[in-house]
Write a protein that holds these residues in place. Structure first.
Motif, PDB file in Angstrom:
ATOM      1  N   PRO A 180       0.843  -1.206   0.000  1.00 45.73           N
ATOM      2  CA  PRO A 180       0.000   0.000   0.000  1.00 45.73           C
ATOM      3  C   PRO A 180       0.875   1.251   0.000  1.00 45.73           C
ATOM      4  CG  PRO A 180      -0.883  -1.618   1.525  1.00 45.73           C
ATOM      5  CD  PRO A 180       0.426  -2.170   1.030  1.00 45.73           C
ATOM      6  N   PHE A 181       0.470   2.254  -0.768  1.00 46.19           N
ATOM      7  CA  PHE A 181       1.373   3.364  -1.122  1.00 46.19           C
ATOM      8  C   PHE A 181       0.672   4.704  -0.926  1.00 46.19           C
ATOM      9  CE2 PHE A 181       3.714   6.016  -4.186  1.00 46.19           C
ATOM     10  CZ  PHE A 181       5.022   5.621  -3.964  1.00 46.19           C
ATOM     11  N   VAL A 182       1.397   5.661  -0.356  1.00 43.88           N
ATOM     12  CA  VAL A 182       0.894   7.032  -0.206  1.00 43.88           C
ATOM     13  C   VAL A 182       1.938   7.984  -0.773  1.00 43.88           C
ATOM     14  CG1 VAL A 182       0.237   8.846   1.414  1.00 43.88           C
ATOM     15  CG2 VAL A 182      -0.493   6.498   1.840  1.00 43.88           C
ATOM     16  N   LEU A 183       1.487   8.908  -1.609  1.00 42.41           N
ATOM     17  CA  LEU A 183       2.367   9.925  -2.189  1.00 42.41           C
ATOM     18  C   LEU A 183       2.159  11.222  -1.416  1.00 42.41           C
ATOM     19  CD1 LEU A 183       4.350  10.467  -4.567  1.00 42.41           C
ATOM     20  CD2 LEU A 183       2.383  11.225  -5.883  1.00 42.41           C
ATOM     21  N   ALA A 184       3.193  11.686  -0.711  1.00 47.48           N
ATOM     22  CA  ALA A 184       3.082  12.884   0.123  1.00 47.48           C
ATOM     23  C   ALA A 184       3.875  14.030  -0.493  1.00 47.48           C
ATOM     24  CB  ALA A 184       3.589  12.581   1.538  1.00 47.48           C
ATOM     25  N   PHE A 185       3.164  15.058  -0.943  1.00 42.98           N
ATOM     26  CA  PHE A 185       3.822  16.256  -1.468  1.00 42.98           C
ATOM     27  C   PHE A 185       4.186  17.145  -0.282  1.00 42.98           C
ATOM     28  CE2 PHE A 185       1.721  14.867  -5.353  1.00 42.98           C
ATOM     29  CZ  PHE A 185       2.665  15.164  -6.320  1.00 42.98           C
ATOM     30  N   ASN A 186       5.503  17.255  -0.005  1.00 46.22           N
ATOM     31  CA  ASN A 186       5.983  18.005   1.144  1.00 46.22           C
ATOM     32  C   ASN A 186       6.257  19.466   0.769  1.00 46.22           C
ATOM     33  OD1 ASN A 186       6.855  18.423   3.766  1.00 46.22           O
ATOM     34  ND2 ASN A 186       8.910  17.643   3.406  1.00 46.22           N
ATOM     35  N   LYS A 187       6.421  20.299   1.777  1.00 43.04           N
ATOM     36  CA  LYS A 187       6.742  21.728   1.635  1.00 43.04           C
ATOM     37  C   LYS A 187       5.602  22.505   0.971  1.00 43.04           C
ATOM     38  CE  LYS A 187      11.656  20.527   1.159  1.00 43.04           C
ATOM     39  NZ  LYS A 187      12.903  20.706   0.415  1.00 43.04           N
TER      40      LYS A 187
END
Length: 307
Positions: A180-187
């Motif tokens: 299971p995968f989560v894409l986290a756009f930081n900043k």
């Protein structure tokens, strides 16, 4: 009867969650780890933190298990005459030989800890594509719900070319780990990730952004890639976070919750099918060996033995 079955299912799903943080150097991965750590402490859900980066000089959080306590990265480089990447890889390999001890410590804390956080090296290919990285992720996933979080540096992804590079990397990590995968756009406190959400949901918007770039042979390649990744985007969990301000933490944990559901609904049953398939294959192999042995004994029975 149905109520009892529901209770059993809920009981099976009441366990700790492994969150493996992966991201390029400079993406703010370790800082985001600190933010997640602080967020959980504020909610009286202190996580168990594991550092898997042997080359980091200083951590902004206290690690419960630190690879640096087991392996001296600089000594490994000197002893085996390795460069920085080779030193990190060898350090991970050496650490993996003690993974059973790590799992024992995790098992002891599993009943009292809701989240286990794992910080990985900024050289993501070393962890993602190495044998030691695969052993660590597979061992964790076979024991408890495990989610891979890929951290993206949002300001550096604002151009279509770097955005596409990041998406290709994310896609490769997803299909390599198959977790299971989560894409986290930081900043997102610096640049909003709204443009990325638009490009992922609207093919034509990405095409328009490409057209605003200087014309090059890469443009046609990225157009083709964006079509290929359309299916990848459709099933991708995405959130925007800020390691600096804490923005988006609630949405982040909502996505983690969805990923845990996917683990129980899809990954875990598939893993159990693979284990059962392997067990049946081994049993069949044993029976075949036994048949051959009995056949050999029957053929040799009653024969005279030369003295």
């Amino acid at each position: 009867m149905d109520g009892a079955q529901t209770d059993t299912t809920a009981e099976k799903r009441d366990g700790p969650v492994n969150i493996i943080m992966i991201g390029m150097a400079g993406s703010g991965k370790t800082t985001l780890m600190q933010r997640i750590n602080a967020h959980l402490h504020e909610r009286k859900k202190a996580p168990y933190v594991v550092n898997l980066d042997p080359a980091v000089s200083k951590l902004p959080f206290q690690a419960n298990i630190d690879i640096r306590d087991t392996v001296d990265y600089k000594q490994v480089m000197s002893e085996y005459n390795l460069g920085p990447n080779g030193g990190i890889l060898t350090s991970l390999n050496l650490f993996t030989t003690k993974l059973d001890q790590v799992m024992n410590l995790i098992d002891k804390r599993a009943s009292t800890t809701e989240y286990f956080l794992y910080d990985t090296p900024g050289q993501i290919e070393i962890f993602t594509w190495s044998a030691s990285g695969a052993i660590i992720t597979n061992t964790l996933a076979s024991s408890y719900p495990t989610v891979v979080v890929y951290v993206v540096d949002t300001p550096r992804t604002a151009s279509p070319s770097t955005f596409m590079s990041n998406m290709m990397y994310a896609c490769s990590i997803l299909y390599k780990t198959q977790l299971p995968f989560v894409l986290a756009f930081n900043k997102t406190d610096v640049v909003s990730h709204g443009f990325a959400l638009e490009w992922m949901s609207d093919f034509e918007a990405f095409q328009r952004a490409l057209q605003r770039q200087e014309e090059s042979f890469m443009n046609s390649l990225m157009q083709s890639m964006s079509l290929v990744l359309d299916e990848f985007y459709a099933h991708l969990r995405v959130c925007g976070v800020s390691a600096m301000t804490g923005q988006g933490m609630d949405e982040f944990f909502d996505k983690i919750g969805e990923a845990v559901t996917e683990y129980y609904d899809e990954f875990r049953p598939n893993l159990e099918r693979q284990v059962e398939k392997k067990r049946l294959a081994e049993q069949e192999q044993k029976e075949e060996h036994l048949k051959r042995l009995m056949k050999d004994l029957a053929v040799s029975e009653g024969k005279e033995v030369d003295l």
